[in-house]
Design an enzyme around this catalytic site. Sequence first.
Site, PDB file in Angstrom:
ATOM      1  N   SER A 118       0.971  -1.118  -0.032  1.00  0.00           N
ATOM      2  CA  SER A 118      -0.087  -0.115   0.086  1.00  0.00           C
ATOM      3  C   SER A 118       0.984   1.064   0.054  1.00  0.00           C
ATOM      4  CB  SER A 118      -0.716  -0.005   1.188  1.00  0.00           C
ATOM      5  OG  SER A 118      -2.021   0.989   1.082  1.00  0.00           O
TER       6      SER A 118
ATOM      7  N   HIS B  46      -4.069  -0.455  -4.304  1.00  0.00           N
ATOM      8  CA  HIS B  46      -5.549  -0.584  -4.119  1.00  0.00           C
ATOM      9  C   HIS B  46      -6.458  -0.415  -5.386  1.00  0.00           C
ATOM     10  CE1 HIS B  46      -5.204  -0.607   0.405  1.00  0.00           C
ATOM     11  NE2 HIS B  46      -4.363   0.395   0.327  1.00  0.00           N
TER      12      HIS B  46
ATOM     13  N   GLU C 277      -5.557  -5.225  -4.517  1.00  0.00           N
ATOM     14  CA  GLU C 277      -5.114  -5.572  -3.088  1.00  0.00           C
ATOM     15  C   GLU C 277      -4.968  -7.201  -3.175  1.00  0.00           C
ATOM     16  OE1 GLU C 277      -8.458  -4.415  -0.565  1.00  0.00           O
ATOM     17  OE2 GLU C 277      -8.135  -2.657  -0.897  1.00  0.00           O
TER      18      GLU C 277
END
Lengths: 279, 279
Positions: A135, A177, A204
């Site tokens: 992330s 994401h 993800e």
Amino acid sequence: MPSKIPDGGQRGWIIPIGGAEEKENDPAILRRFVKLCGGLDADIVVIPTASRLRDTGERYEKLFRELGAGRAEQMDFDTRRDAEEDGRLERLAQATGIFLTGGNQLRITTLLGGTPIAKLIRARNAAGVHVAGTSAGAAVLSEHMIAFGEEGSSPRAGSVRLAPGLGLTNRFIIDQHFRQRDRFGRLSTALAFNPFAIGIGLDEDTAAFIGPDNELEVVGSGAVTVIDANGLQFSSMDQVEERQPVCLLGLTVHVLVAGATFNLHTRRASAGGLSPQKE
Amino acid sequence: MPSKIPDGGQRGWIIPIGGAEEKENDPAILRRFVKLCGGLDADIVVIPTASRLRDTGERYEKLFRELGAGRAEQMDFDTRRDAEEDGRLERLAQATGIFLTGGNQLRITTLLGGTPIAKLIRARNAAGVHVAGTSAGAAVLSEHMIAFGEEGSSPRAGSVRLAPGLGLTNRFIIDQHFRQRDRFGRLSTALAFNPFAIGIGLDEDTAAFIGPDNELEVVGSGAVTVIDANGLQFSSMDQVEERQPVCLLGLTVHVLVAGATFNLHTRRASAGGLSPQKE
């Protein structure tokens, strides 16, 4: 700028992960990272600085050990001065793998940017140490990083803000994401400024394992969307206003799933293990 | 199958609109449609059948008249028998333009599919009558229509259901509310089944005006995303399971804004009025 790779050596792997990677049932991404770092001989330093949660670092320490890493320890930074401290620099210099957790990418860059730690991460990667990030930790890996951006729109002039990242490479711009937060528009916008880089949109629980030969291989349950602006015919980025959509002609897009590959140097995609098309 | 174009004649325009087109301040799309249909000589039939709202037809009647259409009348269908009725067929045969409103595209296809009205819409378009549709009314224009689909995910095998549309053309597959509802994944999935068609993703308040020469021009405030699978190297659609992501290599994507064009025959994109790139 990426550090120079020592003569005769090769760069370590760079492994951006799209966030929310599987940690319990079949943690394919984290397991492969541990193996790459040497398994029982692995010495992984976890940098949880992007996160504001107390237990992020500990959680990954535990996970990596459970997955067979010989050693896994967190190293957090609260001030820029921490990033000059000799003890930390010595510790980091021993690692076979470095892992950056999720959180806010600007916490990593504001605390570590320009410090001896940032320089050491680049130098160690150039010398063969593997660096993974999930992330926010993925976003910071490249030279040009998406700091903020809008989601769910067509490419619009003001929809993305770039900032300098840790700079392990400048070949690509990461967005994480990717499908979960609908970031096709903002990643395309990021490329429209200067189409030299390749856009890597990570779903993800999906990672791009990028080898020293710049071959990217997908691991995980989602897809990696590669946006290649190399053949771009036209971008109107130089003439649009803040809220206007950007005209982009001639993007090449590959949607890669586990096992598929993309070579960042030749810009060739391959389905990898999937059987070749018959027709 | 699209109707045959009479010798020496040319097909009318086909105008899919992404939904939520501007109706008050500067209704560029609807204004251009009225002008195309003849302005004062225009005779526009509005088909509000997709909608379950009482006033949809009336609202467009009023809008088209305010924009200078000589005549604008709604024609609604409650049963399949209505779509065989001589009075309606005669009335529709006089129209210079046909407009399909938004709502549920399956209401249009279940009520009109296979009826003399559906056949007449195709025949009139082939004979030069312009046919526009917004949202659901846009989806039904082509031979292959997206009936249902998931939003906001990477291409996944089960993420889209196709159904036969009204079939004015089979060159493209339409998706509407494109960026607003994050439909890149589902439109790509629709193309992955059989890459011959071109994917046209229409943002809200954005239309593709497709001329008799198959040149598409963008009108409106958003973007039209063209997904061209002609150069597709590989699709894993034949081997993936329902919930798995689909591997798609070599899609070409153009993000077109107002004034930009795409030729559905040569598959060439152009920025149109935007000044050419200098570098």
